[in-house]
Design an enzyme around this catalytic site. Sequence first.
Site, PDB file in Angstrom:
ATOM      1  CG  ASP A 328      28.777  46.166   0.934  1.00  0.00           C
ATOM      2  OD1 ASP A 328      28.173  44.858   0.795  1.00  0.00           O
ATOM      3  OD2 ASP A 328      28.489  47.240   0.273  1.00  0.00           O
ATOM      4  CD  GLU A 329      28.982  50.925   1.915  1.00  0.00           C
ATOM      5  OE1 GLU A 329      29.405  52.047   1.687  1.00  0.00           O
ATOM      6  OE2 GLU A 329      27.955  50.781   0.955  1.00  0.00           O
ATOM      7  CB  VAL A 330      28.565  45.813   8.719  1.00  0.00           C
ATOM      8  CG1 VAL A 330      27.836  45.417   9.782  1.00  0.00           C
ATOM      9  CG2 VAL A 330      28.435  44.829   7.643  1.00  0.00           C
TER      10      VAL A 330
END
Lengths: 690, 690
Positions: A328-330
């Site tokens: 997530d949230e790269v």
Amino acid sequence: MCFPIQCARAWSSLWLLFTFATIFPAGGNAQATSSLSLMPQPASISDQAGQMPLDANFRITTGHFSDDRLEHAIDRALQRLSDRTGYILLRAKASDAPPHGELWLDVAAAGMPVQGTQEDESYTLDVGPQRAVLHAATVVGALRGLETFLQLLDADGKGFYFHTARINDHPRFVWRGLLLDVSRHWQPVANIKRLLDTMAVVKLNVFHWHLSDYQGFRIESRQFPRLHELGSDGLYYTQAEVRDIVAYARERGIRVVPEFDMPSHAHSWLIGYPELASLPGPFTFTHQFGIDSVNLDPTQESTYRFLDTFLGEMTSLFPDRYWHIGGDEVEGSSWDKSPRVQAFMKQNGMKDNGALQAYFNQRLVELLEKHGRRMVGWDEIVRPDLRRDVLVQSWLGPQSLATAAKLGFDSVLSGPYYLDKMERISKQYLADPVPDETHLTAAEAAHILGGEVCVWTELVAQENLDTRVWPASAAIAERFWSPREVRDSDDMYRRLPAISLALEEAGSQHHTAMDAMLRRTGRGEISPEVRQFFGLIEPLRLGAREEARQASQLTPLVAPGDIAIPDPPAARNFSRQIHEFLADPGHAAHRDELTAELRSWQKLGPAIHSLAQRAPLFQDGEETAASLSALGKTGEEAMAWISRAATPPPEWSRQQAALLAHAQIPQGLLRIAVLDAIQELVKAANGGNP
Amino acid sequence: MCFPIQCARAWSSLWLLFTFATIFPAGGNAQATSSLSLMPQPASISDQAGQMPLDANFRITTGHFSDDRLEHAIDRALQRLSDRTGYILLRAKASDAPPHGELWLDVAAAGMPVQGTQEDESYTLDVGPQRAVLHAATVVGALRGLETFLQLLDADGKGFYFHTARINDHPRFVWRGLLLDVSRHWQPVANIKRLLDTMAVVKLNVFHWHLSDYQGFRIESRQFPRLHELGSDGLYYTQAEVRDIVAYARERGIRVVPEFDMPSHAHSWLIGYPELASLPGPFTFTHQFGIDSVNLDPTQESTYRFLDTFLGEMTSLFPDRYWHIGGDEVEGSSWDKSPRVQAFMKQNGMKDNGALQAYFNQRLVELLEKHGRRMVGWDEIVRPDLRRDVLVQSWLGPQSLATAAKLGFDSVLSGPYYLDKMERISKQYLADPVPDETHLTAAEAAHILGGEVCVWTELVAQENLDTRVWPASAAIAERFWSPREVRDSDDMYRRLPAISLALEEAGSQHHTAMDAMLRRTGRGEISPEVRQFFGLIEPLRLGAREEARQASQLTPLVAPGDIAIPDPPAARNFSRQIHEFLADPGHAAHRDELTAELRSWQKLGPAIHSLAQRAPLFQDGEETAASLSALGKTGEEAMAWISRAATPPPEWSRQQAALLAHAQIPQGLLRIAVLDAIQELVKAANGGNP
């Protein structure tokens, strides 16, 4: 998922998608609800009129099959019954069973050697006036049935008894999880075990262990010891402790799914192994919250060799078939800045960071397959070209979940079940893992395997863990287990105290830890005013809290905002009083009760102010208490207008509107839990105008 | 020492010897008492008028000496301060110390490698308006001073501060112990650690671990594995756990003295090794309480070879110089019945069993000397011919203690500090280890090294351990530490809530466990009536309890009598109200307060009866609650006679006398804690006649 300030706004709009849940009609559904206090409600129940007495002769016996896991579960069940009743209750063989007051466990087999999503958790429980029979295909099914059986215990003046019942039960979803983030705040083994004990009470079956993130790598690696040595502040689980916890969970029919979040949320890896990073180090351990800006480098073969060795080591500790890689949230700026990464992307025709992450995930899927594991990741990993045996965990919301399901990915829903949002329990309770508005076909919906409660721990330390998890998670656990039609919030609230008690019996400290915190913070006994105050306020949700006051891992979570609980029962009770009054303003008893309550608020401002003179942490509560005192006066005046059926002057309405607007602004990390109800009252006084 | 029914009567008469303690004048002593809430009171304190503010800049620094033990203690102290204040408080080096708000630890050396009775525990603590300095010769002294320093924290409307003070402190006695019997009820490691944490708060320095008795052998022996395998029900400490606990105690400046009681109280040894017995076996594990009738056989050389090997193994786990061999309550009939023993005694000219036990003890002394240990034993081991380097622990009373001291034995007193007697805290507080009536010379008195709180656990399970130990043991700890002249019970009671809070902060569950038990027993929230009820009642002492209702290790200790605490604060408060009223019956406010209290009792009978209709364990409380209701009426009537200065008719006096006599009889394992106060009131109404 973290919940830092920078993503709070994006979050807010996503969250709007969920608010549909609150307008679902509550109550009056097809399910024949029971007057018992079972939670989660079984799939079907009938014949509840009779009693099977319990006395010292009560026994639990097993049929032709038993094993250690079942025997231990029986011992624990007997211990809990002994502690409730005072009777010495012992194991006995079927042959010397007494003629009545017996539970016979007819279990067919042990179940899967490594519990999986195919585990048969169903059971039938037939409690007659003299004997109860629990049939289950597996020991896990028997564990579920035992918990239900314990919930049937009741008592009257003659003594203890079990309600008779015919129960046919099985879970609606196979994946009923609870995520615990031990990176932001580490939890000792005893707390994890307590969590597992209580999860079992409400039939949760997946402990999702978020073991690494920006702020800490929390498991011993012998292959790469700098992971835990430099990636934590000395707070991590040894491999022996991990084995112990995995075994402890299995004893309770709970799978343990580890998560090692990558390629973002992986700062703690880089401290000891900067060669994994897409930009040069050095990297240092930080207690601050937020998301890391440097991701793992997916372009180096050395990264995959590292992960291969790492997975080889870690899969020996975690037998579960599923393996969570985060994903997530790269944020990607470190990839943008890295010439090496850019060259690789160009060379391989990757147009964006999404393509690079897809490549990374593809490599991970292959590595995991080599180690016999199926990949799990958050929404962001979903791509049409991703292998369909990957499981998607959705934090982004029902549309994202629907997208995954339509693409044919198995998935579990988490977004609505973030406890750090400090929601009303009913809102989280009513949020369904198969949201109506996503219009999935039955085949698509079948890809939704369940849901997970998420306990992100920026603001959850060892001391307030239980007050954050329970009893809200019990209601969510019912959402995951019980038929879709079980969605009467009032009835859920009716049953909540009973399950709360069962959770405390199983070790939860959600009552006691709060009291201990209140005593320490208040520097002495808990006064009735403090008790009342904490029934009327709520903590801020994570994002708002961080906007109001920055915290780090080092911040002692001991302020009123860390002690207050969301959706306090007293506030719900107040809402009920308001509704009763508004329904019949002439009812003298209701009116007097409400008046007394509102008058008592007017003492809270002075009481909390006075307490803050010797207990400075209560300074956080002073403004909120003053607001409550003012709202008490507002409420009394509104009642007077309503009772007289008179219209208040515009000046009064303006003043109250200003006061309500002021009360809406959180002070000292606290919200006023009864604000909606007061607003309703004022609106009624204003003849229905807000 | 056990406290079975059979020795209860002997006990009662012995106990009379101690009652002198209660008639000591309280208050007004030579000690310049402090308005602070320190416990134990330091040897001397002055200059308490100022404040040293505490904020986020506060630091603890060390001088030229430090070691791991000191660093860990500083970390724990900072954690406790952080939790109280909400400030992030970190370690810092002396060089970067801020100009104010600092504690400087000037410690000379580590102290003894194995803590002993010669350990220097003294310290001076000088808290000025800007800086505090703690001087100590050893780390143990610094630990004691740190606890005092934490007790100086206070707060007002401006924030937190430490009271300034000049403290010069050292213990009165070198041996300040707490005995925990883990044979009758085993306690998990977590509970032992919690006990050590809390002992450290009140400067207790000996954990006396009663590891074996009739009902269980609780430590792993690799040399003789049948000891723990057959001598326990699977509940014992592994050697790794023992080493962990010993190290944990040392970190807190606490010695661990193990006790392996012999030649009596040793039934659990005989199950696996019947060859040690003086009569043939077989012997089986029992959950019943009582004293074993078969003792070890002191006549066989094989017994001593066994003990030699056993001591060789066990002394490697327990580094303390002292070793407790029990030696109490040798009933002796198995020796009388054994031809082998009788032949041996005749052959060696032993006239009685006392002589045989003396021989046994002499052999033990020699074995212990071989293993580098000094023997400790209970009163019964004292003989004029016993070596004087043996330490005597006295449970039999001051005369027995005096006998030992006059013979030149070092000794410690335990008799008055048995918590299972459920005494008023003031009574145990005032019992001095050097009893006045024994008329010891200074040299004889110098043999009294201190005392030990005794936690015998026939009626203490895991759940109610803390409610049995705290806060009473804090008052007794003060008796052991503070100057003899510190003996103002009222002032002790004034300071008790503060130390109670500090104990909870250090992990004690004496508040929270009681609440959790009340919720489970009451099957829901704790009503105000239940709370009030438990403020007015007390549990029975062990002997009376066993006479009223037999229990075994298996009995769930979950009845009101297991939850109620001795000397509840509300009952003390009621006594105060009575005294205020009697001192000035015309004082309207006092009269109204007392009347309201007595009236509220009249609701308790119906309330507890009603609760018992759905919570059967409360049936135990029904009669006592009914008595309290009746006593409330009695009290009101007595007040009326007193207020009117009128003489009640003889009929009224007779009725009340009968009612009081009835109320004196314990019902449902409960006593009425306010009975004395009501009796006083009735006596006053009767013109001073009882």
